[in-house]
Design an enzyme around this catalytic site. Structure first.
Site, PDB file in Angstrom:
ATOM      1  N   LYS A 163      29.575  35.352  -0.195  1.00 45.87           N
ATOM      2  CA  LYS A 163      28.272  35.849  -0.673  1.00 45.87           C
ATOM      3  C   LYS A 163      27.423  36.593   0.357  1.00 45.87           C
ATOM      4  O   LYS A 163      26.251  36.843   0.105  1.00 45.87           O
ATOM      5  CB  LYS A 163      27.476  34.685  -1.239  1.00 45.87           C
ATOM      6  CG  LYS A 163      27.142  33.630  -0.194  1.00 45.87           C
ATOM      7  CD  LYS A 163      26.077  32.675  -0.673  1.00 45.87           C
ATOM      8  CE  LYS A 163      25.762  31.635   0.368  1.00 45.87           C
ATOM      9  NZ  LYS A 163      24.707  30.722   0.013  1.00 45.87           N
ATOM     10  N   SER A 183      25.303  38.305  -9.800  1.00 46.05           N
ATOM     11  CA  SER A 183      24.112  38.459  -8.958  1.00 46.05           C
ATOM     12  C   SER A 183      23.315  39.684  -9.377  1.00 46.05           C
ATOM     13  O   SER A 183      23.884  40.691  -9.823  1.00 46.05           O
ATOM     14  CB  SER A 183      24.581  38.632  -7.512  1.00 46.05           C
ATOM     15  OG  SER A 183      23.523  39.075  -6.706  1.00 46.05           O
ATOM     16  N   TYR A 204      30.162  43.380  -1.459  1.00 44.09           N
ATOM     17  CA  TYR A 204      29.861  42.123  -2.160  1.00 44.09           C
ATOM     18  C   TYR A 204      29.454  42.411  -3.605  1.00 44.09           C
ATOM     19  O   TYR A 204      30.019  41.857  -4.554  1.00 44.09           O
ATOM     20  CB  TYR A 204      28.743  41.362  -1.423  1.00 44.09           C
ATOM     21  CG  TYR A 204      28.152  40.224  -2.235  1.00 44.09           C
ATOM     22  CD1 TYR A 204      28.937  39.139  -2.610  1.00 44.09           C
ATOM     23  CD2 TYR A 204      26.817  40.249  -2.643  1.00 44.09           C
ATOM     24  CE1 TYR A 204      28.396  38.105  -3.380  1.00 44.09           C
ATOM     25  CE2 TYR A 204      26.274  39.220  -3.396  1.00 44.09           C
ATOM     26  CZ  TYR A 204      27.071  38.154  -3.762  1.00 44.09           C
ATOM     27  OH  TYR A 204      26.541  37.139  -4.523  1.00 44.09           O
ATOM     28  N   LYS A 246      31.481  41.559  -7.239  1.00 45.43           N
ATOM     29  CA  LYS A 246      30.937  40.767  -8.356  1.00 45.43           C
ATOM     30  C   LYS A 246      30.993  41.583  -9.646  1.00 45.43           C
ATOM     31  O   LYS A 246      31.327  41.070 -10.707  1.00 45.43           O
ATOM     32  CB  LYS A 246      29.478  40.357  -8.074  1.00 45.43           C
ATOM     33  CG  LYS A 246      29.244  39.487  -6.860  1.00 45.43           C
ATOM     34  CD  LYS A 246      30.018  38.198  -6.838  1.00 45.43           C
ATOM     35  CE  LYS A 246      29.413  37.072  -7.621  1.00 45.43           C
ATOM     36  NZ  LYS A 246      30.158  35.790  -7.381  1.00 45.43           N
ATOM     37  N   ARG A 286      10.337  39.653  -4.194  1.00 43.62           N
ATOM     38  CA  ARG A 286      11.558  39.216  -4.874  1.00 43.62           C
ATOM     39  C   ARG A 286      11.236  38.176  -5.940  1.00 43.62           C
ATOM     40  O   ARG A 286      10.222  37.492  -5.861  1.00 43.62           O
ATOM     41  CB  ARG A 286      12.536  38.561  -3.868  1.00 43.62           C
ATOM     42  CG  ARG A 286      13.079  39.478  -2.799  1.00 43.62           C
ATOM     43  CD  ARG A 286      14.000  40.542  -3.355  1.00 43.62           C
ATOM     44  NE  ARG A 286      14.554  41.381  -2.304  1.00 43.62           N
ATOM     45  CZ  ARG A 286      13.979  42.484  -1.824  1.00 43.62           C
ATOM     46  NH1 ARG A 286      12.808  42.885  -2.301  1.00 43.62           N
ATOM     47  NH2 ARG A 286      14.568  43.180  -0.879  1.00 43.62           N
TER      48      ARG A 286
HETATM   49  P1  NAD Z   1      28.165  28.841  -1.208  1.00 46.20           P
HETATM   50  O1  NAD Z   1      28.891  29.593  -0.153  1.00 46.20           O
HETATM   51  O2  NAD Z   1      27.238  27.769  -0.780  1.00 46.20           O
HETATM   52  O3  NAD Z   1      29.205  28.234  -2.250  1.00 46.20           O
HETATM   53  C1  NAD Z   1      30.395  28.866  -2.592  1.00 46.20           C
HETATM   54  C2  NAD Z   1      31.508  27.824  -2.547  1.00 46.20           C
HETATM   55  O4  NAD Z   1      32.756  28.451  -2.893  1.00 46.20           O
HETATM   56  C3  NAD Z   1      31.702  27.228  -1.132  1.00 46.20           C
HETATM   57  O5  NAD Z   1      31.720  25.815  -1.251  1.00 46.20           O
HETATM   58  C4  NAD Z   1      33.051  27.773  -0.677  1.00 46.20           C
HETATM   59  O6  NAD Z   1      33.732  26.858   0.166  1.00 46.20           O
HETATM   60  C5  NAD Z   1      33.775  27.994  -2.004  1.00 46.20           C
HETATM   61  N1  NAD Z   1      34.809  29.042  -1.997  1.00 46.20           N
HETATM   62  C6  NAD Z   1      34.709  30.321  -1.519  1.00 46.20           C
HETATM   63  N2  NAD Z   1      35.848  30.988  -1.721  1.00 46.20           N
HETATM   64  C7  NAD Z   1      36.698  30.143  -2.359  1.00 46.20           C
HETATM   65  C8  NAD Z   1      38.029  30.255  -2.851  1.00 46.20           C
HETATM   66  N3  NAD Z   1      38.718  31.388  -2.698  1.00 46.20           N
HETATM   67  N4  NAD Z   1      38.586  29.186  -3.475  1.00 46.20           N
HETATM   68  C9  NAD Z   1      37.901  28.014  -3.601  1.00 46.20           C
HETATM   69  N5  NAD Z   1      36.638  27.847  -3.145  1.00 46.20           N
HETATM   70  C10 NAD Z   1      36.044  28.895  -2.536  1.00 46.20           C
HETATM   71  O7  NAD Z   1      27.386  29.922  -2.105  1.00 46.20           O
HETATM   72  P2  NAD Z   1      26.293  29.706  -3.238  1.00 46.20           P
HETATM   73  O8  NAD Z   1      25.005  30.209  -2.716  1.00 46.20           O
HETATM   74  O9  NAD Z   1      26.366  28.345  -3.785  1.00 46.20           O
HETATM   75  O10 NAD Z   1      26.803  30.773  -4.308  1.00 46.20           O
HETATM   76  C11 NAD Z   1      27.639  30.408  -5.375  1.00 46.20           C
HETATM   77  C12 NAD Z   1      27.939  31.629  -6.229  1.00 46.20           C
HETATM   78  O11 NAD Z   1      26.723  32.199  -6.686  1.00 46.20           O
HETATM   79  C13 NAD Z   1      28.702  32.732  -5.510  1.00 46.20           C
HETATM   80  O12 NAD Z   1      29.670  33.240  -6.394  1.00 46.20           O
HETATM   81  C14 NAD Z   1      27.632  33.773  -5.227  1.00 46.20           C
HETATM   82  O13 NAD Z   1      28.176  35.073  -5.200  1.00 46.20           O
HETATM   83  C15 NAD Z   1      26.706  33.593  -6.409  1.00 46.20           C
HETATM   84  N6  NAD Z   1      25.327  33.999  -6.103  1.00 46.20           N
HETATM   85  C16 NAD Z   1      24.645  33.376  -5.102  1.00 46.20           C
HETATM   86  C17 NAD Z   1      23.347  33.782  -4.792  1.00 46.20           C
HETATM   87  C18 NAD Z   1      22.561  33.113  -3.691  1.00 46.20           C
HETATM   88  O14 NAD Z   1      21.520  33.621  -3.312  1.00 46.20           O
HETATM   89  N7  NAD Z   1      22.995  31.982  -3.143  1.00 46.20           N
HETATM   90  C19 NAD Z   1      22.755  34.824  -5.513  1.00 46.20           C
HETATM   91  C20 NAD Z   1      23.477  35.428  -6.544  1.00 46.20           C
HETATM   92  C21 NAD Z   1      24.770  35.004  -6.831  1.00 46.20           C
HETATM   93  C1  UD1 Z   2      19.892  39.299  -0.355  1.00 48.24           C
HETATM   94  C2  UD1 Z   2      21.067  40.230  -0.540  1.00 48.24           C
HETATM   95  C3  UD1 Z   2      21.506  40.182  -2.003  1.00 48.24           C
HETATM   96  C4  UD1 Z   2      21.858  38.754  -2.402  1.00 48.24           C
HETATM   97  C5  UD1 Z   2      20.651  37.862  -2.138  1.00 48.24           C
HETATM   98  C6  UD1 Z   2      21.014  36.419  -2.389  1.00 48.24           C
HETATM   99  C7  UD1 Z   2      20.812  41.986   1.150  1.00 48.24           C
HETATM  100  C8  UD1 Z   2      20.500  43.412   1.406  1.00 48.24           C
HETATM  101  N1  UD1 Z   2      20.682  41.558  -0.126  1.00 48.24           N
HETATM  102  O1  UD1 Z   2      18.876  39.729  -1.212  1.00 48.24           O
HETATM  103  O2  UD1 Z   2      22.619  41.000  -2.209  1.00 48.24           O
HETATM  104  O3  UD1 Z   2      22.194  38.690  -3.769  1.00 48.24           O
HETATM  105  O4  UD1 Z   2      20.245  37.991  -0.757  1.00 48.24           O
HETATM  106  O5  UD1 Z   2      19.865  35.652  -2.520  1.00 48.24           O
HETATM  107  O6  UD1 Z   2      21.186  41.240   2.041  1.00 48.24           O
HETATM  108  N2  UD1 Z   2      13.275  38.944   4.701  1.00 48.24           N
HETATM  109  C9  UD1 Z   2      12.497  38.862   5.835  1.00 48.24           C
HETATM  110  N3  UD1 Z   2      12.961  38.139   6.897  1.00 48.24           N
HETATM  111  C10 UD1 Z   2      14.167  37.480   6.872  1.00 48.24           C
HETATM  112  C11 UD1 Z   2      14.960  37.570   5.695  1.00 48.24           C
HETATM  113  C12 UD1 Z   2      14.483  38.309   4.634  1.00 48.24           C
HETATM  114  O7  UD1 Z   2      11.411  39.449   5.911  1.00 48.24           O
HETATM  115  O8  UD1 Z   2      14.529  36.841   7.864  1.00 48.24           O
HETATM  116  C13 UD1 Z   2      12.734  39.676   3.539  1.00 48.24           C
HETATM  117  C14 UD1 Z   2      13.642  40.775   3.012  1.00 48.24           C
HETATM  118  O9  UD1 Z   2      13.366  41.987   3.616  1.00 48.24           O
HETATM  119  C15 UD1 Z   2      13.285  40.745   1.513  1.00 48.24           C
HETATM  120  C16 UD1 Z   2      12.942  39.276   1.229  1.00 48.24           C
HETATM  121  O10 UD1 Z   2      12.609  38.726   2.498  1.00 48.24           O
HETATM  122  O11 UD1 Z   2      12.142  41.521   1.274  1.00 48.24           O
HETATM  123  C17 UD1 Z   2      14.075  38.487   0.623  1.00 48.24           C
HETATM  124  O12 UD1 Z   2      15.234  38.637   1.414  1.00 48.24           O
HETATM  125  P1  UD1 Z   2      16.574  37.793   1.134  1.00 48.24           P
HETATM  126  O13 UD1 Z   2      16.225  36.358   1.027  1.00 48.24           O
HETATM  127  O14 UD1 Z   2      17.569  38.188   2.161  1.00 48.24           O
HETATM  128  O15 UD1 Z   2      17.044  38.258  -0.325  1.00 48.24           O
HETATM  129  P2  UD1 Z   2      17.363  39.736  -0.883  1.00 48.24           P
HETATM  130  O16 UD1 Z   2      17.064  40.773   0.108  1.00 48.24           O
HETATM  131  O17 UD1 Z   2      16.692  39.845  -2.200  1.00 48.24           O
END
Ligand code: NAD
Ligand code: UD1
Length: 340
Positions: free
Chosen positions: A86, A126, A150, A154, A232
């Site tokens: 991610k 996402s 990334y 997705k 955001r």
């Molecule tokens: P995370 O990294 O905490 O969890 C992902 C889990 O998947 C981990 O436990 C990792 O070990 C496991 N994993 C990765 N590749 C694997 C594979 N090939 N086989 C088996 N297990 C595998 O991430 P998260 O924040 O919990 O995100 C979960 C999902 O949500 C992801 O698909 C991510 O793209 C999506 N997502 C996350 C966010 C965010 O901000 N966290 C935002 C939008 C979408």
């Molecule tokens: C980022 C990813 C997005 C992903 C999402 C997951 C990028 C360009 N985008 O989004 O693809 O789906 O995380 O949640 O990486 N900021 C600061 N200081 C920091 C970190 C962030 O000022 O240390 C600001 C950023 O400029 C932004 C906001 O905080 O305005 C949120 O940032 P972040 O949490 O990284 O999320 P996204 O940028 O929305």
């Protein structure tokens, strides 16, 4: 007999919260995770909190033999597929890993499910699939234009799922496009444990709050937003977990494939987040204003109307809840998950 749901990536940040909610609502989650970005500590904590044993298979979604065994041994009725990588920055450096895990990895999973007649699927996508130019509030029919490998990976999985659903009308698929999940479970026992320096705002702020990092880097103060900092649509991870339970129920009566935005529908700026976090932790948080982060947009938020109408889901937790729960987790687990 309880209903078994396969949760890929269930040891991760979002997966562990969904696992908790599944158990709370009477399902049995079966976890498949290769632990590349997690450990089994969250599962042990959830077992302690709920008193329920959690079936866990350490393995990779790309390993068909593992999947075969899993579906033969467990009567799975639906899959919630979160396993994947991610980090936007890492995906630029290692695109092959991202296409392999996020896109290609989804295919053997669907193939084995199809062989076993399991055709209910919830996919973690996402808001990043909308790219940099979408107009807010963003609806599901906004054009997609991911700006990173990334995001592409997705979207490619989404496209494959659409074709799978069109080829066989028995498939029922919900694609969930998350906006910015933050916060932690109210118990303070499960939360986000980023590896190394956090890329995202909320975990970074949390580490400044505990003193692990000296100051928050505010990326950009000249955006065309009310206070000049990026805006955001932050969403409490427990609201996000609830949405998966709503989607599971929605699948019962659904046909085909549908995409849903999951956000609160309102944006907060970086400075608003810092203010709310200061109230939660009770002390001032040092910050420095730096240049904009390349690839960031000024502002975006979801139109969650479709999820409200169809999934009967609405985020109920506000920015105070998000910061309070993030701080509760961080202050009790300043180094994240560590063996006790
Ligand atoms: P995370 O990294 O905490 O969890 C992902 C889990 O998947 C981990 O436990 C990792 O070990 C496991 N994993 C990765 N590749 C694997 C594979 N090939 N086989 C088996 N297990 C595998 O991430 P998260 O924040 O919990 O995100 C979960 C999902 O949500 C992801 O698909 C991510 O793209 C999506 N997502 C996350 C966010 C965010 O901000 N966290 C935002 C939008 C979408
Ligand atoms: C980022 C990813 C997005 C992903 C999402 C997951 C990028 C360009 N985008 O989004 O693809 O789906 O995380 O949640 O990486 N900021 C600061 N200081 C920091 C970190 C962030 O000022 O240390 C600001 C950023 O400029 C932004 C906001 O905080 O305005 C949120 O940032 P972040 O949490 O990284 O999320 P996204 O940028 O929305």
């Amino acid at each position: 007999m309880t209903r078994k749901v396969l949760l890929t990536g269930g040891c991760g940040y979002i997966g562990s919260h969904i696992c908790m909610e599944l158990i709370k609502q009477g399902f049995t989650p079966v976890i498949l995770d290769n632990l590349c970005n997690s450990s089994t500590i969250p599962l042990r904590r959830i077992e302690q909190l709920t008193g329920q044993p959690i079936p866990f298979i350490e393995g990779d979604i790309r390993n068909e033999a593992t999947l075969e065994r899993l579906f033969s041994e467990h009567a799975i009725e639906a899959t919630i597929h979160l396993a994947g990588l991610k980090s936007v920055a890492e995906s630029v450096a290692k695109p092959i890993s991202y296409y392999q895990n996020n896109f290609a990895g989804t295919l053997p999973l669907c193939e084995v499910m199809q062989r076993h007649g399991v055709k209910r699927f919830i996919y973690s996508s996402s808001a990043t699939v909308y790219g940099l130019t979408a107009q807010s509030p963003i609806r599901e029919d906004a054009p997609t234009a991911p700006a990173s490998p990334y995001g592409q990976s997705k979207l490619m999985a989404e496209i494959a799922l659409r074709d799978i659903a069109h080829a066989d009308p028995q498939w029922k698929i919900a694609i969930l496009r998350y906006f910015n999940p933050v916060g932690a479970h109210a118990s303070g026992q499960i939360g986000e444990h980023p590896n190394g320096v956090p890329n995202n705002l909320m975990p970074y702020v949390s580490q400044v709050a505990t003193g692990r990092r000296p100051f928050i880097q505010v990326f950009g103060s000249d955006y065309p937003t009310p206070d000049g900092t990026g805006v955001r649509d932050y969403l409490h991870v427990c609201d996000l977990a609830d949405a998966h339970l709503c989607a599971l129920r929605w699948l019962d009566g659904a046909q085909g494939i549908r995409t849903f935005n999951l956000g609160t529908g309102r944006g907060y700026s970086v400075l608003e987040i810092i203010d709310a976090y200061e109230k939660a932790c009770g002390h001032p948080l040092p910050r420095q204003f730096l240049d904009r982060r390349p690839g960031d947009v000024a502002s975006y938020h979801a139109d969650p109307g479709l999820a409200v109408d169809e999934l009967r889901w609405r985020a109920t937790r506000d920015i105070e809840d998000m910061c309070r729960d993030a701080w509760n987790w961080q202050s009790h687990n300043p180094n994240g998950y560590v063996e006790s």
